[in-house]
Scaffold this motif. Sequence first.
Motif: not given
Ligand SMILES: Nc1ncnc2c1ncn2[C@@H]1O[C@H](COP(=O)(O)OP(=O)(O)O)[C@@H](O)[C@H]1O
Length: 319
Positions: A32, A36, A40, A200, A210
């Motif tokens: 999603s 970046n 996981f 979350m 986050f």
């Molecule tokens: N620390 C975290 N813990 C759990 N899930 C995370 C965390 N960081 C990112 N994610 C998951 O990754 C997805 C993408 O992160 P995000 O920071 O929105 O990415 P980008 O900056 O690339 O858009 C989030 O929607 C979430 O589901």
Amino acid sequence: MAVFTPVSLNDLTPWIDQFPLGQPLALKGIASGIENSNFFLTTERGEFVLTIFENLSFEQLPFYLKLMHHLADRGVLVPAPIANDQGELIVALHGKPASIVTKLDGKSQMDPQPVHCAAVGAMLARMHLAAVDYPLAQPNLRGLDWWNETTPHVLPFLDDSCAHLLRAEMHFQEAFAVCDTYRQLQRGPVHADLFRNNVMFDGERLTGFFDFYFAGCDTWLFDVAVTVNDWCIALDTGVLDAARVRAMLDAYHAVRPFTDAEQTAWQPMLRAAALRFWLSRLYDFHQPREAEMLTPHDPTHFERILRERIATPAPGLRG
Ligand SMILES: Nc1ncnc2c1ncn2[C@@H]1O[C@H](COP(=O)(O)OP(=O)(O)O)[C@@H](O)[C@H]1O
Ligand SMILES: N[C@@H](CCOP(=O)(O)O)C(=O)O
């Protein structure tokens, strides 16, 4: 939808040895993300998120990662960056900056109720207070200067009604930004993008904020306005939901009481927060970045919110 830089478990050996995380056991790309490459990562020590930064540089990243570290240290629920054996939070992987942070439990709450809004409001106030002694400073890079820079790039694409709205609101916000009330507003590091998809929840329990990559120093009230404009509205109309607004603001106020200046600035600040995202969405829509892989967010959503905030006074900060 995107992992831009593929990484395999093999790539992490021996790279991961510099972190106190034991052996890597599993790695799964997160679909999603839009900025970046996120994964996981399961290791012998637990669950983490590995990010490879596709746009931000080694020089730009410390403000964000050290802020998360600072907040996590003070008990604010945010992903805690893991330092390597040199104490570094940002290290190179496949030639790009990368970091590992703790994984938050739960999922985004896309249909928030007052109970969720209250939890977000209280944690937002705790975050503002916990960041007062954060030693690094960076302006909000999506603040008034950026709005001024961006407005001429989007104006040619707008019809008369929208062009008029944008010019008039810029004029209004320029005046607001230099008024005495604005100068009295309390400032510090703010998240600046605390939408539903950046928090979350595990049921009704907030597990963390986050995506700090729009964070910067700005007024706390701007952060509150951005958050209310996303969490406390009917998504189809932009109209504020009184129960959710009240829950969020009361919970914030109970932790960090709003000042008189903030009360006075509240209505213009809600407009500022709507304008900020109308402009960025207009810009992304009409001037898409090369290699942009996602359909841009709909700018008319924030045009509606802006018109609505101008037309209808929001509930006050203090109930
Ligand atoms: N620390 C975290 N813990 C759990 N899930 C995370 C965390 N960081 C990112 N994610 C998951 O990754 C997805 C993408 O992160 P995000 O920071 O929105 O990415 P980008 O900056 O690339 O858009 C989030 O929607 C979430 O589901
Ligand atoms: N919240 C902003 C866009 C920023 O995207 P994010 O997924 O990184 O929060 C918007 O909705 O315009």
